[in-house]
Design a protein around this motif. Structure first.
Motif, PDB file in Angstrom:
ATOM      1  N   VAL A 149       0.841  -1.202   0.000  1.00 15.55           N
ATOM      2  CA  VAL A 149       0.000   0.000   0.000  1.00 15.55           C
ATOM      3  C   VAL A 149       0.872   1.246   0.000  1.00 15.55           C
ATOM      4  N   GLY A 150       1.909   1.247   0.836  1.00 12.55           N
ATOM      5  CA  GLY A 150       2.816   2.395   0.888  1.00 12.55           C
ATOM      6  C   GLY A 150       3.508   2.659  -0.433  1.00 12.55           C
ATOM      7  N   TRP A 151       3.968   1.586  -1.079  1.00 15.03           N
ATOM      8  CA  TRP A 151       4.635   1.745  -2.364  1.00 15.03           C
ATOM      9  C   TRP A 151       3.678   2.220  -3.450  1.00 15.03           C
ATOM     10  N   LEU A 152       2.493   1.663  -3.471  1.00 18.84           N
ATOM     11  CA  LEU A 152       1.521   2.070  -4.486  1.00 18.84           C
ATOM     12  C   LEU A 152       1.116   3.525  -4.313  1.00 18.84           C
ATOM     13  N   LEU A 153       0.991   3.977  -3.073  1.00 15.80           N
ATOM     14  CA  LEU A 153       0.703   5.393  -2.817  1.00 15.80           C
ATOM     15  C   LEU A 153       1.834   6.270  -3.339  1.00 15.80           C
ATOM     16  N   SER A 154       3.070   5.847  -3.067  1.00 17.32           N
ATOM     17  CA  SER A 154       4.232   6.628  -3.477  1.00 17.32           C
ATOM     18  C   SER A 154       4.364   6.711  -4.990  1.00 17.32           C
ATOM     19  N   VAL A 155       4.234   5.572  -5.667  1.00 20.98           N
ATOM     20  CA  VAL A 155       4.355   5.547  -7.128  1.00 20.98           C
ATOM     21  C   VAL A 155       3.219   6.327  -7.774  1.00 20.98           C
ATOM     22  N   LEU A 156       2.021   6.220  -7.200  1.00 23.32           N
ATOM     23  CA  LEU A 156       0.875   6.951  -7.732  1.00 23.32           C
ATOM     24  C   LEU A 156       1.135   8.454  -7.734  1.00 23.32           C
ATOM     25  N   LEU A 157       1.773   8.934  -6.670  1.00 20.06           N
ATOM     26  CA  LEU A 157       2.041  10.367  -6.565  1.00 20.06           C
ATOM     27  C   LEU A 157       3.243  10.792  -7.402  1.00 20.06           C
ATOM     28  N   THR A 158       4.362  10.071  -7.280  1.00 22.59           N
ATOM     29  CA  THR A 158       5.602  10.498  -7.931  1.00 22.59           C
ATOM     30  C   THR A 158       5.610  10.260  -9.437  1.00 22.59           C
ATOM     31  N   VAL A 159       4.950   9.203  -9.886  1.00 24.63           N
ATOM     32  CA  VAL A 159       4.962   8.863 -11.309  1.00 24.63           C
ATOM     33  C   VAL A 159       3.751   9.440 -12.043  1.00 24.63           C
ATOM     34  N   TYR A 160       2.583   9.380 -11.384  1.00 26.40           N
ATOM     35  CA  TYR A 160       1.344   9.758 -12.072  1.00 26.40           C
ATOM     36  C   TYR A 160       0.737  11.065 -11.551  1.00 26.40           C
ATOM     37  N   GLY A 161       1.314  11.624 -10.490  1.00 29.07           N
ATOM     38  CA  GLY A 161       0.824  12.893  -9.964  1.00 29.07           C
ATOM     39  C   GLY A 161      -0.564  12.820  -9.367  1.00 29.07           C
ATOM     40  N   ARG A 162      -0.939  11.651  -8.889  1.00 32.57           N
ATOM     41  CA  ARG A 162      -2.255  11.473  -8.279  1.00 32.57           C
ATOM     42  C   ARG A 162      -2.095  11.179  -6.800  1.00 32.57           C
ATOM     43  N   HIS A 163      -3.137  11.497  -6.033  1.00 33.86           N
ATOM     44  CA  HIS A 163      -3.037  11.344  -4.583  1.00 33.86           C
ATOM     45  C   HIS A 163      -4.339  10.791  -4.025  1.00 33.86           C
ATOM     46  N   ILE A 164      -4.213   9.893  -3.058  1.00 31.51           N
ATOM     47  CA  ILE A 164      -5.367   9.378  -2.310  1.00 31.51           C
ATOM     48  C   ILE A 164      -5.120   9.682  -0.839  1.00 31.51           C
ATOM     49  N   GLY A 165      -6.082  10.307  -0.188  1.00 34.33           N
ATOM     50  CA  GLY A 165      -5.949  10.627   1.226  1.00 34.33           C
ATOM     51  C   GLY A 165      -6.051   9.391   2.097  1.00 34.33           C
ATOM     52  N   SER A 166      -5.404   9.448   3.247  1.00 36.33           N
ATOM     53  CA  SER A 166      -5.406   8.302   4.155  1.00 36.33           C
ATOM     54  C   SER A 166      -6.807   7.965   4.652  1.00 36.33           C
ATOM     55  N   LEU A 167      -7.691   8.952   4.708  1.00 44.42           N
ATOM     56  CA  LEU A 167      -9.055   8.703   5.178  1.00 44.42           C
ATOM     57  C   LEU A 167      -9.821   7.782   4.226  1.00 44.42           C
ATOM     58  N   GLU A 168      -9.463   7.835   2.931  1.00 47.11           N
ATOM     59  CA  GLU A 168     -10.138   6.979   1.962  1.00 47.11           C
ATOM     60  C   GLU A 168      -9.773   5.510   2.155  1.00 47.11           C
ATOM     61  N   LEU A 169      -8.595   5.276   2.719  1.00 50.46           N
ATOM     62  CA  LEU A 169      -8.145   3.905   2.941  1.00 50.46           C
ATOM     63  C   LEU A 169      -8.461   3.403   4.348  1.00 50.46           C
ATOM     64  N   GLN A 170      -8.662   4.328   5.258  1.00 51.17           N
ATOM     65  CA  GLN A 170      -8.847   3.975   6.656  1.00 51.17           C
ATOM     66  C   GLN A 170     -10.058   3.065   6.852  1.00 51.17           C
ATOM     67  N   GLY A 171      -9.861   2.027   7.652  1.00 53.05           N
ATOM     68  CA  GLY A 171     -10.947   1.119   7.985  1.00 53.05           C
ATOM     69  C   GLY A 171     -11.208   0.047   6.952  1.00 53.05           C
ATOM     70  N   ARG A 172     -10.480   0.066   5.841  1.00 51.03           N
ATOM     71  CA  ARG A 172     -10.666  -0.952   4.808  1.00 51.03           C
ATOM     72  C   ARG A 172      -9.675  -2.098   5.010  1.00 51.03           C
ATOM     73  N   ALA A 173     -10.094  -3.298   4.653  1.00 52.65           N
ATOM     74  CA  ALA A 173      -9.178  -4.428   4.678  1.00 52.65           C
ATOM     75  C   ALA A 173      -8.098  -4.225   3.616  1.00 52.65           C
ATOM     76  N   LEU A 174      -6.982  -4.931   3.754  1.00 50.91           N
ATOM     77  CA  LEU A 174      -5.836  -4.715   2.870  1.00 50.91           C
ATOM     78  C   LEU A 174      -6.167  -4.923   1.400  1.00 50.91           C
ATOM     79  N   LEU A 175      -6.889  -5.988   1.083  1.00 52.37           N
ATOM     80  CA  LEU A 175      -7.236  -6.236  -0.319  1.00 52.37           C
ATOM     81  C   LEU A 175      -8.080  -5.097  -0.884  1.00 52.37           C
TER      82      LEU A 175
END
Length: 209
Positions: A149-175
């Protein structure tokens, strides 16, 4: 955003997972077709060295065995690539194969999903894998999932310039976290969560699930 450290095993397992769709599933058993597909991917620039992102050459192939949910054996081939600049030989692995595991990625994902939904692994029917093997899959996913999850967040921002807030992921199972992140990435919408995550993770040389 500073990317997290690569998985501890990333440099020990050089491979590239790619989205094969129906192509490689049909040709998996034919060594000649596997090599032809690999050559097409190289020529089109669809796969690059995970270290330097430079061009690759097709080096050869090796046999690969994987099992379906009923324990049926599928014997096929995986292409071996070569990066002259880095002197590495990454394996070009289709996304329906889980790196260094005997069972197909879809089988493992079904077990992980059942576990996250609170279903007892012991009660899963139709799976040939023994309970200890399935428990190992769940344990490993719990260890590697947060890093993914950490890597996908990082690549999403650095490579594609997109961002997802932590609140959107909070409380969800890993899958479900991974599935939400993967929807933000370009590319085919079909395929399993594990396979699609491994495509991105391996092309960045940061590990695999």
């Amino acid at each position: 955003m500073q990317p997290p450290e690569p998985f501890s095993f990333a440099l020990e397992s050089i491979l590239i997972v790619w989205h094969s769709g129906g192509i490689c599933k049909a040709n998996f058993y034919d060594r000649t077709e596997v090599l032809l597909t690999a050559d097409e991917l190289v020529r089109s620039g669809a796969v690059l060295c995970p270290f330097c992102h430079g061009p690759l050459k097709v080096h050869g192939s090796y046999p690969r065995r994987c099992l379906d949910e009923s324990g049926g054996i599928h014997n096929g081939w995986v292409a071996q690539m070569h990066c002259v600049a880095c002197s590495v030989y990454p394996a070009l692995t289709p996304e329906f194969i889980s790196p260094h595991k005997h069972y197909m990625a879809g089988v493992i994902e079904e077990v992980l999903a059942a576990s996250e939904e609170g279903k007892g692994i012991e009660g899963l029917g139709g799976f040939a894998a023994d309970v200890s093997t399935m428990r190992r899959w769940v344990r490993q996913f719990r260890e590697r999932g947060p890093e993914s999850v950490g890597w996908l967040l990082s690549v999403l921002l650095t490579v594609y310039g997109r961002h997802i807030g932590s609140l959107e992921l909070q409380g969800r199972a890993l899958l479900k976290q991974l599935a939400l992140l993967l929807r933000q990435y370009p590319g085919p919408g079909s395929g399993g969560v594990i396979g699609k995550a491994n495509i991105i993770l391996t092309t960045q040389n940061c590990g695999f699930l």
